[in-house]
Scaffold this motif. Sequence first.
Motif, PDB file in Angstrom:
ATOM      1  N   ALA A  13       2.003   4.674  -0.010  1.00 34.30           N
ATOM      2  CA  ALA A  13       1.572   3.555  -0.849  1.00 34.30           C
ATOM      3  C   ALA A  13       2.170   3.652  -2.248  1.00 34.30           C
ATOM      4  CB  ALA A  13       0.044   3.525  -0.928  1.00 34.30           C
ATOM      5  N   GLY A  14       2.252   4.870  -2.797  1.00 34.42           N
ATOM      6  CA  GLY A  14       2.871   5.046  -4.107  1.00 34.42           C
ATOM      7  C   GLY A  14       4.344   4.686  -4.088  1.00 34.42           C
ATOM      8  N   LEU A  15       5.044   5.040  -3.007  1.00 32.41           N
ATOM      9  CA  LEU A  15       6.450   4.673  -2.862  1.00 32.41           C
ATOM     10  C   LEU A  15       6.615   3.163  -2.800  1.00 32.41           C
ATOM     11  CD1 LEU A  15       9.446   5.210  -2.217  1.00 32.41           C
ATOM     12  CD2 LEU A  15       8.765   5.552   0.173  1.00 32.41           C
ATOM     13  N   GLY A  16       5.774   2.512  -1.995  1.00 28.33           N
ATOM     14  CA  GLY A  16       5.841   1.060  -1.897  1.00 28.33           C
ATOM     15  C   GLY A  16       5.514   0.375  -3.212  1.00 28.33           C
ATOM     16  N   GLY A  17       4.550   0.918  -3.942  1.00 26.27           N
ATOM     17  CA  GLY A  17       4.206   0.340  -5.241  1.00 26.27           C
ATOM     18  C   GLY A  17       5.329   0.441  -6.246  1.00 26.27           C
ATOM     19  N   ALA A  18       6.071   1.548  -6.227  1.00 27.89           N
ATOM     20  CA  ALA A  18       7.205   1.706  -7.146  1.00 27.89           C
ATOM     21  C   ALA A  18       8.294   0.687  -6.846  1.00 27.89           C
ATOM     22  CB  ALA A  18       7.750   3.130  -7.038  1.00 27.89           C
ATOM     23  N   LEU A  19       8.599   0.484  -5.563  1.00 25.32           N
ATOM     24  CA  LEU A  19       9.605  -0.521  -5.196  1.00 25.32           C
ATOM     25  C   LEU A  19       9.126  -1.925  -5.541  1.00 25.32           C
ATOM     26  CD1 LEU A  19      10.813   0.831  -1.729  1.00 25.32           C
ATOM     27  CD2 LEU A  19      12.109   0.785  -3.869  1.00 25.32           C
ATOM     28  N   TYR A  20       7.850  -2.202  -5.296  1.00 27.44           N
ATOM     29  CA  TYR A  20       7.303  -3.526  -5.573  1.00 27.44           C
ATOM     30  C   TYR A  20       7.364  -3.848  -7.068  1.00 27.44           C
ATOM     31  CZ  TYR A  20       3.884  -7.285  -5.990  1.00 27.44           C
ATOM     32  OH  TYR A  20       3.256  -8.462  -6.286  1.00 27.44           O
ATOM     33  N   ALA A  21       7.049  -2.877  -7.902  1.00 30.05           N
ATOM     34  CA  ALA A  21       7.049  -3.100  -9.341  1.00 30.05           C
ATOM     35  C   ALA A  21       8.448  -3.463  -9.834  1.00 30.05           C
ATOM     36  CB  ALA A  21       6.541  -1.853 -10.066  1.00 30.05           C
ATOM     37  N   HIS A  22       9.472  -2.787  -9.321  1.00 30.73           N
ATOM     38  CA  HIS A  22      10.830  -3.082  -9.751  1.00 30.73           C
ATOM     39  C   HIS A  22      11.339  -4.387  -9.160  1.00 30.73           C
ATOM     40  CE1 HIS A  22      12.422   0.257 -12.190  1.00 30.73           C
ATOM     41  NE2 HIS A  22      11.420   0.917 -11.656  1.00 30.73           N
ATOM     42  N   HIS A  23      10.843  -4.767  -7.995  1.00 29.20           N
ATOM     43  CA  HIS A  23      11.262  -6.042  -7.429  1.00 29.20           C
ATOM     44  C   HIS A  23      10.677  -7.220  -8.197  1.00 29.20           C
ATOM     45  CE1 HIS A  23      10.752  -9.513  -4.682  1.00 29.20           C
ATOM     46  NE2 HIS A  23      11.987  -9.199  -4.335  1.00 29.20           N
ATOM     47  N   GLU A  24       9.394  -7.129  -8.525  1.00 23.65           N
ATOM     48  CA  GLU A  24       8.725  -8.220  -9.220  1.00 23.65           C
ATOM     49  C   GLU A  24       9.022  -8.218 -10.714  1.00 23.65           C
ATOM     50  OE1 GLU A  24       6.937 -10.669  -7.747  1.00 23.65           O
ATOM     51  OE2 GLU A  24       7.606  -9.767  -5.865  1.00 23.65           O
ATOM     52  N   GLY A  25       9.348  -7.048 -11.279  1.00 20.96           N
ATOM     53  CA  GLY A  25       9.566  -6.959 -12.713  1.00 20.96           C
ATOM     54  C   GLY A  25       8.288  -6.922 -13.516  1.00 20.96           C
ATOM     55  N   PHE A  26       7.159  -6.822 -12.824  1.00 17.53           N
ATOM     56  CA  PHE A  26       5.865  -6.816 -13.509  1.00 17.53           C
ATOM     57  C   PHE A  26       4.849  -6.126 -12.617  1.00 17.53           C
ATOM     58  CE2 PHE A  26       1.648  -8.692 -14.071  1.00 17.53           C
ATOM     59  CZ  PHE A  26       1.445  -8.457 -15.429  1.00 17.53           C
ATOM     60  N   ILE A  27       3.927  -5.432 -13.241  1.00 23.98           N
ATOM     61  CA  ILE A  27       2.822  -4.803 -12.524  1.00 23.98           C
ATOM     62  C   ILE A  27       1.570  -4.924 -13.377  1.00 23.98           C
ATOM     63  CG2 ILE A  27       3.164  -2.471 -13.462  1.00 23.98           C
ATOM     64  CD1 ILE A  27       2.448  -3.258  -9.793  1.00 23.98           C
ATOM     65  N   GLY A  28       0.463  -5.304 -12.766  1.00 19.17           N
ATOM     66  CA  GLY A  28      -0.764  -5.518 -13.523  1.00 19.17           C
ATOM     67  C   GLY A  28      -1.985  -4.993 -12.802  1.00 19.17           C
ATOM     68  N   PRO A  29      -3.157  -5.131 -13.397  1.00 20.04           N
ATOM     69  CA  PRO A  29      -4.392  -4.609 -12.792  1.00 20.04           C
ATOM     70  C   PRO A  29      -4.695  -5.227 -11.434  1.00 20.04           C
ATOM     71  CG  PRO A  29      -4.736  -5.106 -15.111  1.00 20.04           C
ATOM     72  CD  PRO A  29      -3.391  -5.660 -14.748  1.00 20.04           C
ATOM     73  N   ASN A  30      -4.310  -6.502 -11.236  1.00 16.59           N
ATOM     74  CA  ASN A  30      -4.609  -7.155  -9.960  1.00 16.59           C
ATOM     75  C   ASN A  30      -3.888  -6.498  -8.786  1.00 16.59           C
ATOM     76  OD1 ASN A  30      -6.260  -9.049 -11.193  1.00 16.59           O
ATOM     77  ND2 ASN A  30      -4.591 -10.491 -11.531  1.00 16.59           N
ATOM     78  N   ASN A  31      -2.823  -5.767  -9.073  1.00 11.88           N
ATOM     79  CA  ASN A  31      -2.098  -5.083  -8.000  1.00 11.88           C
ATOM     80  C   ASN A  31      -2.802  -3.819  -7.536  1.00 11.88           C
ATOM     81  OD1 ASN A  31       0.560  -6.058 -10.009  1.00 11.88           O
ATOM     82  ND2 ASN A  31       0.323  -6.852  -7.934  1.00 11.88           N
ATOM     83  N   MET A  32      -3.926  -3.482  -8.135  1.00  9.97           N
ATOM     84  CA  MET A  32      -4.657  -2.265  -7.769  1.00  9.97           C
ATOM     85  C   MET A  32      -6.072  -2.564  -7.293  1.00  9.97           C
ATOM     86  SD  MET A  32      -3.532   0.304 -10.838  1.00  9.97           S
ATOM     87  CE  MET A  32      -4.238   1.687  -9.966  1.00  9.97           C
ATOM     88  N   GLY A  33      -6.433  -3.826  -7.198  1.00 11.74           N
ATOM     89  CA  GLY A  33      -7.811  -4.176  -6.913  1.00 11.74           C
ATOM     90  C   GLY A  33      -8.139  -4.278  -5.440  1.00 11.74           C
ATOM     91  N   ILE A  34      -9.332  -4.824  -5.175  1.00  9.24           N
ATOM     92  CA  ILE A  34      -9.826  -4.940  -3.812  1.00  9.24           C
ATOM     93  C   ILE A  34      -8.987  -5.916  -3.001  1.00  9.24           C
ATOM     94  CG2 ILE A  34     -11.825  -5.647  -2.436  1.00  9.24           C
ATOM     95  CD1 ILE A  34     -13.615  -4.642  -4.624  1.00  9.24           C
ATOM     96  N   GLY A  35      -8.466  -6.955  -3.657  1.00 11.40           N
ATOM     97  CA  GLY A  35      -7.713  -7.987  -2.946  1.00 11.40           C
ATOM     98  C   GLY A  35      -6.525  -7.434  -2.189  1.00 11.40           C
ATOM     99  N   ILE A  36      -5.668  -6.713  -2.883  1.00 12.63           N
ATOM    100  CA  ILE A  36      -4.471  -6.185  -2.234  1.00 12.63           C
ATOM    101  C   ILE A  36      -4.818  -5.080  -1.244  1.00 12.63           C
ATOM    102  CG2 ILE A  36      -3.961  -4.414  -3.970  1.00 12.63           C
ATOM    103  CD1 ILE A  36      -0.993  -5.250  -3.689  1.00 12.63           C
ATOM    104  N   SER A  37      -5.884  -4.337  -1.498  1.00 10.44           N
ATOM    105  CA  SER A  37      -6.328  -3.323  -0.545  1.00 10.44           C
ATOM    106  C   SER A  37      -6.803  -3.973   0.753  1.00 10.44           C
ATOM    107  CB  SER A  37      -7.455  -2.481  -1.151  1.00 10.44           C
ATOM    108  OG  SER A  37      -7.035  -1.837  -2.325  1.00 10.44           O
ATOM    109  N   THR A  38      -7.537  -5.069   0.624  1.00 11.31           N
ATOM    110  CA  THR A  38      -8.008  -5.790   1.802  1.00 11.31           C
ATOM    111  C   THR A  38      -6.850  -6.384   2.587  1.00 11.31           C
ATOM    112  OG1 THR A  38     -10.057  -6.311   0.620  1.00 11.31           O
ATOM    113  CG2 THR A  38      -9.573  -7.582   2.604  1.00 11.31           C
ATOM    114  N   MET A  39      -5.838  -6.914   1.886  1.00 18.34           N
ATOM    115  CA  MET A  39      -4.678  -7.486   2.563  1.00 18.34           C
ATOM    116  C   MET A  39      -3.936  -6.435   3.374  1.00 18.34           C
ATOM    117  SD  MET A  39      -4.707 -10.680   2.031  1.00 18.34           S
ATOM    118  CE  MET A  39      -3.092 -11.072   2.677  1.00 18.34           C
ATOM    119  N   ALA A  40      -3.826  -5.225   2.845  1.00 15.74           N
ATOM    120  CA  ALA A  40      -3.155  -4.154   3.586  1.00 15.74           C
ATOM    121  C   ALA A  40      -3.887  -3.853   4.889  1.00 15.74           C
ATOM    122  CB  ALA A  40      -3.061  -2.902   2.721  1.00 15.74           C
ATOM    123  N   VAL A  41      -5.219  -3.845   4.845  1.00 17.21           N
ATOM    124  CA  VAL A  41      -6.003  -3.605   6.054  1.00 17.21           C
ATOM    125  C   VAL A  41      -5.826  -4.751   7.044  1.00 17.21           C
ATOM    126  CG1 VAL A  41      -8.333  -3.294   6.966  1.00 17.21           C
ATOM    127  CG2 VAL A  41      -7.669  -2.196   4.815  1.00 17.21           C
TER     128      VAL A  41
END
Length: 206
Positions: free
Chosen positions: A143-171
Amino acid sequence: FVQIWGVIPIGIIVGTVTSFIVAWLLLLGKKPPEIIFVALGTLTFSYAAERLVSGWYWVGGGNGMSIFDFLSFGSYEIEAGLLFYYIAGVTLLLVYLASRFLVRSQFGLVLAGTRQNEKRLAFLGYRVRTFKALVFTFAGAIAGLGGALYAHHEGFIGPNNMGIGISTMAVLYALFGGAGSLLGPIIGVLAEFDALPGLSQSTNPY
């Protein structure tokens, strides 16, 4: 700015350490935890992480962080586009092969036995909860590896990327594609991406 070559190891380390702490608190207690306790516990930790980052001004607080440096070879920068997706695809293949090797190893046999009959494995002397904590930590590193790639692809990372929403989507991705195989979550992501044309257009780099 930190290049992606530095962000990827940092993301893996942070994911590994954080998931180990969560696994230690949820799985390695005196009594075997219930499944509902682990599920609600992970959601609680994701919510706590979102609130912590929202107030942590060193990482931008509620405004998040903008990333302007993309993957580069010397002075040549690879911005979000087709080549970046090739790099993400190669990374996905390496993670899949590493996961497949883990599943086919003796460690994977213990995990399979735990899924079939956890009490029997414990009776045979295996520390089932330790194996669960280790595979939970391995998942956190991915998950940490995927988050690093995602941050560089989007050019932005914020609190919403760590919340319940994205965790639920992964499940949901894993359940939709089939949680019993390594290809299941990948199929779930691809199927969900094709099923949401608005999302596909908003994230299309072309």
